[in-house]
Design a protein around this motif. Sequence first.
Motif, PDB file in Angstrom:
ATOM      1  N   VAL A  13       0.838  -1.199   0.000  1.00 50.82           N
ATOM      2  CA  VAL A  13       0.000   0.000   0.000  1.00 50.82           C
ATOM      3  C   VAL A  13       0.872   1.248   0.000  1.00 50.82           C
ATOM      4  CG1 VAL A  13      -0.156   0.031   2.532  1.00 50.82           C
ATOM      5  CG2 VAL A  13      -1.981   1.077   1.181  1.00 50.82           C
ATOM      6  N   GLY A  14       0.332   2.310  -0.579  1.00 48.25           N
ATOM      7  CA  GLY A  14       0.973   3.621  -0.481  1.00 48.25           C
ATOM      8  C   GLY A  14       0.098   4.537   0.353  1.00 48.25           C
ATOM      9  N   THR A  15       0.698   5.548   0.936  1.00 46.78           N
ATOM     10  CA  THR A  15      -0.082   6.496   1.725  1.00 46.78           C
ATOM     11  C   THR A  15      -0.999   7.333   0.848  1.00 46.78           C
ATOM     12  OG1 THR A  15       1.710   8.119   1.570  1.00 46.78           O
ATOM     13  CG2 THR A  15       1.640   6.718   3.551  1.00 46.78           C
ATOM     14  N   GLY A  16      -0.687   7.445  -0.449  1.00 44.54           N
ATOM     15  CA  GLY A  16      -1.395   8.415  -1.282  1.00 44.54           C
ATOM     16  C   GLY A  16      -0.926   9.816  -0.936  1.00 44.54           C
ATOM     17  N   GLY A  17      -1.522  10.792  -1.592  1.00 45.56           N
ATOM     18  CA  GLY A  17      -1.196  12.175  -1.272  1.00 45.56           C
ATOM     19  C   GLY A  17       0.087  12.690  -1.888  1.00 45.56           C
ATOM     20  N   ASP A  18       0.669  11.938  -2.847  1.00 46.64           N
ATOM     21  CA  ASP A  18       1.907  12.440  -3.451  1.00 46.64           C
ATOM     22  C   ASP A  18       1.640  13.379  -4.625  1.00 46.64           C
ATOM     23  OD1 ASP A  18       1.142  10.696  -5.480  1.00 46.64           O
ATOM     24  OD2 ASP A  18       2.825   9.315  -5.218  1.00 46.64           O
ATOM     25  N   GLY A  19       0.374  13.514  -5.016  1.00 46.48           N
ATOM     26  CA  GLY A  19       0.017  14.449  -6.081  1.00 46.48           C
ATOM     27  C   GLY A  19       0.409  14.003  -7.469  1.00 46.48           C
ATOM     28  N   LYS A  20       0.806  12.737  -7.627  1.00 47.65           N
ATOM     29  CA  LYS A  20       1.310  12.256  -8.915  1.00 47.65           C
ATOM     30  C   LYS A  20       0.239  11.610  -9.794  1.00 47.65           C
ATOM     31  CE  LYS A  20       5.654  13.157  -7.758  1.00 47.65           C
ATOM     32  NZ  LYS A  20       6.437  14.233  -8.394  1.00 47.65           N
ATOM     33  N   ASN A  21      -0.888  11.212  -9.202  1.00 49.12           N
ATOM     34  CA  ASN A  21      -1.969  10.554  -9.943  1.00 49.12           C
ATOM     35  C   ASN A  21      -1.450   9.410 -10.805  1.00 49.12           C
ATOM     36  OD1 ASN A  21      -4.741  10.264 -10.549  1.00 49.12           O
ATOM     37  ND2 ASN A  21      -4.458  11.283 -12.514  1.00 49.12           N
ATOM     38  N   THR A  22      -0.710   8.503 -10.188  1.00 45.44           N
ATOM     39  CA  THR A  22      -0.227   7.327 -10.901  1.00 45.44           C
ATOM     40  C   THR A  22      -1.360   6.318 -11.066  1.00 45.44           C
ATOM     41  OG1 THR A  22       0.460   6.370  -8.786  1.00 45.44           O
ATOM     42  CG2 THR A  22       2.133   7.537 -10.060  1.00 45.44           C
ATOM     43  N   PHE A  23      -1.147   5.344 -11.959  1.00 48.77           N
ATOM     44  CA  PHE A  23      -2.094   4.237 -12.051  1.00 48.77           C
ATOM     45  C   PHE A  23      -1.971   3.385 -10.777  1.00 48.77           C
ATOM     46  CE2 PHE A  23       1.770   2.404 -13.787  1.00 48.77           C
ATOM     47  CZ  PHE A  23       1.727   1.055 -13.432  1.00 48.77           C
ATOM     48  N   ASN A  24      -2.789   2.338 -10.664  1.00 49.58           N
ATOM     49  CA  ASN A  24      -2.876   1.574  -9.414  1.00 49.58           C
ATOM     50  C   ASN A  24      -1.704   0.606  -9.265  1.00 49.58           C
ATOM     51  OD1 ASN A  24      -5.846   2.042 -10.587  1.00 49.58           O
ATOM     52  ND2 ASN A  24      -5.896   2.207  -8.355  1.00 49.58           N
ATOM     53  N   ASN A  52      -4.694   9.472   5.297  1.00 48.98           N
ATOM     54  CA  ASN A  52      -3.813   8.811   4.334  1.00 48.98           C
ATOM     55  C   ASN A  52      -2.704   8.070   5.068  1.00 48.98           C
ATOM     56  OD1 ASN A  52      -4.853  11.351   2.672  1.00 48.98           O
ATOM     57  ND2 ASN A  52      -4.198   9.822   1.195  1.00 48.98           N
ATOM     58  N   MET A  53      -2.193   8.689   6.127  1.00 46.92           N
ATOM     59  CA  MET A  53      -1.104   8.079   6.886  1.00 46.92           C
ATOM     60  C   MET A  53      -1.589   6.897   7.709  1.00 46.92           C
ATOM     61  SD  MET A  53       0.850  11.449   8.308  1.00 46.92           S
ATOM     62  CE  MET A  53       0.425  13.015   7.584  1.00 46.92           C
ATOM     63  N   LEU A  54      -2.835   6.961   8.175  1.00 47.63           N
ATOM     64  CA  LEU A  54      -3.364   5.907   9.033  1.00 47.63           C
ATOM     65  C   LEU A  54      -3.779   4.663   8.260  1.00 47.63           C
ATOM     66  CD1 LEU A  54      -5.502   8.015  11.510  1.00 47.63           C
ATOM     67  CD2 LEU A  54      -3.614   6.500  12.119  1.00 47.63           C
ATOM     68  N   LEU A  86       5.138  -0.588   2.424  1.00 50.82           N
ATOM     69  CA  LEU A  86       4.456   0.708   2.465  1.00 50.82           C
ATOM     70  C   LEU A  86       5.245   1.743   1.699  1.00 50.82           C
ATOM     71  CD1 LEU A  86       2.409   2.789   3.621  1.00 50.82           C
ATOM     72  CD2 LEU A  86       3.933   3.005   5.584  1.00 50.82           C
ATOM     73  N   GLY A  87       4.563   2.485   0.816  1.00 47.49           N
ATOM     74  CA  GLY A  87       5.186   3.595   0.113  1.00 47.49           C
ATOM     75  C   GLY A  87       4.779   4.923   0.725  1.00 47.49           C
ATOM     76  N   VAL A  88       5.744   5.822   0.905  1.00 42.35           N
ATOM     77  CA  VAL A  88       5.478   7.141   1.495  1.00 42.35           C
ATOM     78  C   VAL A  88       6.026   8.235   0.590  1.00 42.35           C
ATOM     79  CG1 VAL A  88       5.518   6.222   3.837  1.00 42.35           C
ATOM     80  CG2 VAL A  88       7.618   7.157   2.874  1.00 42.35           C
ATOM     81  N   TYR A  89       5.453   9.451   0.716  1.00 47.01           N
ATOM     82  CA  TYR A  89       5.774  10.506  -0.245  1.00 47.01           C
ATOM     83  C   TYR A  89       6.895  11.454   0.192  1.00 47.01           C
ATOM     84  CZ  TYR A  89       2.385  12.981   2.744  1.00 47.01           C
ATOM     85  OH  TYR A  89       1.702  13.513   3.811  1.00 47.01           O
TER      86      TYR A  89
END
Length: 331
Positions: free
Chosen positions: A78-89, A175-177, A191-194
């Motif tokens: 899983v990634g936290t999301g919130g990196d603003g990159k709008n990548t595919f899944n 997003n972090m939780l 886990l991926g973080v931004y």
Amino acid sequence: MKEILYKLFEHQYLGRKEAREILQGITQGKYNDAQIASLITVFLMRSISVEELIGFREALLEMRIPVDLNEFGPIDIVGTGGDGKNTFNVSTCACFVVAGAGYPVVKHGNYGATSVSGASNVMEQHGVKFTADNDSLRRSLERCNIAYLHAPLFNRALKAVAPIRKALGVRTFFNMLGPLVNPVMPTYQLLGVYNLPLLRLYNYTYQESGTQFAVVHSLDGYDEISLTSDFKVAMPDSEKLYSPEELGFARCREADLYGGDTPEEAAAIFDRVLQGTATPAQSNCVIANAAFAIRVMRPEKSIDTCIAEARESLAAGKALHTFEKFVELNS
């Protein structure tokens, strides 16, 4: 809540117990949307502390609907999301690659809050029906090595704040939780973080929880191994910087990983990756993330061996077959 907000506005931090009680109050409907939005905004303006993060996590885990699947020894990616990159899944694709390689996966996910398509969006695009039934989840794991847990079904707090998160459209401490509150509490996690401060924060939090983990961060701001830059991987006993080239991957561009403008476009990219018709950049990004997930579960294996396993899962159609079986079981 008023007193808590004043405290936070004065640049003070919450204790673990205070953080836990606030999350419990959100679930119990004690606060209105404006108060919750104000609370969320505070954590956009400053970093969350370890004590705050652990307190919020404890509250969510206490209130979760537990799922008993740990005898499988599964991993979540899983990634936290919130990196603003709008990548595919990427993470969701990597889950099916890992499951196709023969490893058990329990993916905990949600709808996209800061991107077009979260894991739950891409699942729904393929007709998957979400469930909290333990027997159904167990059957999915037994028959295709993967089960999917739609976060709001397992925690009322996540369901309560979902409309506010979507309306704000920016990353929040939820997003972090999310990665920390998989109700299965899986044995392993990638886990991926931004950013690097978050890598340190999660590293410390995971050390406390006893989870076997890797936290990854691409230095140009992705919350996954993007192969667009060098990337850092922190594990319980090591922290290392890698370049794409040293692992045999070509460096790619940000545009190569774009997830499209609609959930349908994102789902189409997801399909092409599993079908083997995606671009080399898209496929390699998924393979790299899947490989490090395998290494979390099998640290005795070299990263080259893990990359070869992930590549073979995708190239031989094992990941695609796993996904097709998963959809059949969960639709």
